[in-house]
Design a protein around this motif. Structure first.
Motif, PDB file in Angstrom:
ATOM      1  N   UNK A 172      -7.527  59.695  25.902  1.00 61.85           N
ATOM      2  CA  UNK A 172      -7.144  61.103  25.851  1.00 61.85           C
ATOM      3  C   UNK A 172      -6.961  61.557  24.409  1.00 61.85           C
ATOM      4  N   UNK A 173      -6.347  60.711  23.598  1.00 63.28           N
ATOM      5  CA  UNK A 173      -6.179  61.042  22.178  1.00 63.28           C
ATOM      6  C   UNK A 173      -7.529  61.207  21.491  1.00 63.28           C
ATOM      7  N   UNK A 186      -0.249  61.056  20.907  1.00 65.47           N
ATOM      8  CA  UNK A 186      -0.022  61.917  22.075  1.00 65.47           C
ATOM      9  C   UNK A 186       1.453  62.261  22.195  1.00 65.47           C
ATOM     10  N   UNK A 187       2.319  61.278  22.010  1.00 66.02           N
ATOM     11  CA  UNK A 187       3.760  61.509  22.149  1.00 66.02           C
ATOM     12  C   UNK A 187       4.249  62.537  21.127  1.00 66.02           C
ATOM     13  N   UNK A 188       3.782  62.422  19.884  1.00 63.89           N
ATOM     14  CA  UNK A 188       4.201  63.376  18.852  1.00 63.89           C
ATOM     15  C   UNK A 188       3.720  64.782  19.178  1.00 63.89           C
ATOM     16  N   UNK A 240      -2.040  70.451  26.286  1.00 69.71           N
ATOM     17  CA  UNK A 240      -2.773  69.472  27.084  1.00 69.71           C
ATOM     18  C   UNK A 240      -2.164  68.078  26.910  1.00 69.71           C
ATOM     19  N   UNK A 241      -1.753  67.742  25.691  1.00 70.35           N
ATOM     20  CA  UNK A 241      -1.086  66.456  25.467  1.00 70.35           C
ATOM     21  C   UNK A 241       0.210  66.369  26.263  1.00 70.35           C
ATOM     22  N   UNK A 242       0.978  67.461  26.257  1.00 70.11           N
ATOM     23  CA  UNK A 242       2.239  67.479  27.004  1.00 70.11           C
ATOM     24  C   UNK A 242       1.991  67.392  28.506  1.00 70.11           C
ATOM     25  N   UNK A 282       7.233  51.712  24.160  1.00 69.55           N
ATOM     26  CA  UNK A 282       7.837  52.353  22.994  1.00 69.55           C
ATOM     27  C   UNK A 282       7.935  53.864  23.146  1.00 69.55           C
ATOM     28  N   UNK A 283       7.276  54.434  24.174  1.00 68.94           N
ATOM     29  CA  UNK A 283       7.306  55.874  24.402  1.00 68.94           C
ATOM     30  C   UNK A 283       8.714  56.312  24.824  1.00 68.94           C
TER      31      UNK A 283
END
Length: 356
Positions: A172-173, A186-188, A240-242, A282-283
């Motif tokens: 996805x990234x 993605x998390x950031x 979209x990432x969220x 780690x997320x």
């Protein structure tokens, strides 16, 4: 006891020295690591040949650095542990052959470690988590639930039927142009987005059992991107990432709820710990969601610190120590393995899961 651990299964070259002591904070005497992110970033993923060459170039120095940082000589360790699989076979062979050479030269025991067992027991290194416990192992190459009953004793309760969750993050990234590795990126970006904007699917949510599926979610992300045209805005990408991260969390929480039911049917009140390990652990959003679920389910959540979630030498050394305590060592003829399931029986007959 002192154990030297070597990890070379993928794109991290790592060595560590751990000792057998009661205080978890005092167990890791040293840890040396070379990350290959810069080498693989131009390709958007790990290139096996590049990874193997990097292991060869850096491993000897890292072994020496780990010993010096621990303040010991090689002949002071009680055993040498190394990842023997699963992983990229070229890299696995580099670490295992180095460990064999060191064990032969010093006369020390060799311990061939299953990389997945390193993740599985990392919570015992950091938190002394007692057996049995339920493990959610989530990384770039693995996504499964395991009942961890003892060293070398694992029962798989569920697994992915296609992509691992870490692989879904990475792909996805890449679609969003965020580079490699994808999980942290993605998390950031998700922190700046609206998780409600895009109604992405939640594969297998609400279905019986505790297996995973992420390939359809990845495809849905691609279709949304195509619908946005050739030049999606930065806010489009953040939304979209969220939305993607929210969908992943919903699936994992639903599947974990079913896995807890399956685990309880086996161990009941004997095991009240939920452990999350692997790089995706780690997320921070995942940790928070699982902590809430664990509390509602009457369980305690154990998550290793972020540096022990990703591939590292300390977890390999710790498995070596746990196995050495039980007299479990290996001969110099032990082979590297590209595949090595923790529960071999589950490979032939997948667990159907609990109908919760």
């Amino acid at each position: 006891m002192l154990v030297l651990g070597i990890e070379t299964s993928c794109d991290e070259t790592a060595c560590a020295v751990v000792r057998d002591t009661a205080a978890p904070a005092d167990r890791i005497l040293s840890h040396s690591l070379f990350s290959q992110v810069r080498e693989h970033a131009p390709y958007g993923g790990v290139v096996p040949e590049i990874a193997s060459r990097a292991h060869i170039e850096h491993l000897d120095f890292l072994v020496d650095e780990a010993l010096k940082s621990a303040g010991i000589e090689l002949d002071q360790v009680d055993a040498i542990a190394a990842t023997a699989g699963p992983g990229l076979i070229g890299g696995v062979m580099v670490g295992l052959m180095t460990a064999k050479a060191l064990a032969y030269a010093t006369g020390k025991p060799l311990i061939a470690v299953n990389h997945l067992e390193g993740h599985a027991l990392s919570a015992r290194l950091s938190d002394d988590t007692p057996f049995p416990y339920l493990l959610l192992l989530v990384s770039g190459g693995h996504c499964q639930f395991l009942a961890v009953e003892d060293v070398g004793r694992y029962q798989r309760l569920g697994t992915t039927i296609d992509d691992a969750v870490g692989e879904a993050f990475d792909k996805t990234a890449k679609l969003l142009g965020l580079g490699y590795p994808g999980g942290p990126a993605i998390e950031r970006l998700a922190r700046q987005g609206d998780a409600q904007r895009f109604p992405l699917p939640r594969p297998l949510k609400g279905k019986p059992g505790c297996d995973f599926s992420f390939s359809g979610l990845k495809t849905a992300v691609r279709l949304v991107l195509e619908s946005l045209g050739d030049s999606p805005t930065e806010q489009d990408k953040a939304d979209l990432a969220a939305s993607f991260q929210a969908a992943v969390l919903d699936v994992i929480i639903d599947r974990t709820r079913h896995a807890i039911a399956a685990f309880d049917s086996i161990h009941g009140s004997k095991g009240r710990h939920l452990v999350v390990a692997g790089g995706v652990a780690a997320n921070a959003a995942l940790r928070d969601s699982l902590r809430q679920l664990a509390e509602k389910s009457g369980m305690s959540l154990s998550v290793p610190p972020p540096r022990l979630c990703t591939d590292n030498g300390a977890m390999i050394a710790w498995v070596g120590l746990e196995r050495l305590r039980r007299g479990l060592t290996d001969g110099l003829d032990v082979s590297a393995r590209a595949r090595w399931p923790l529960d071999p029986a589950a490979e032939a007959k997948p667990f159907a899961g609990a109908k919760a």
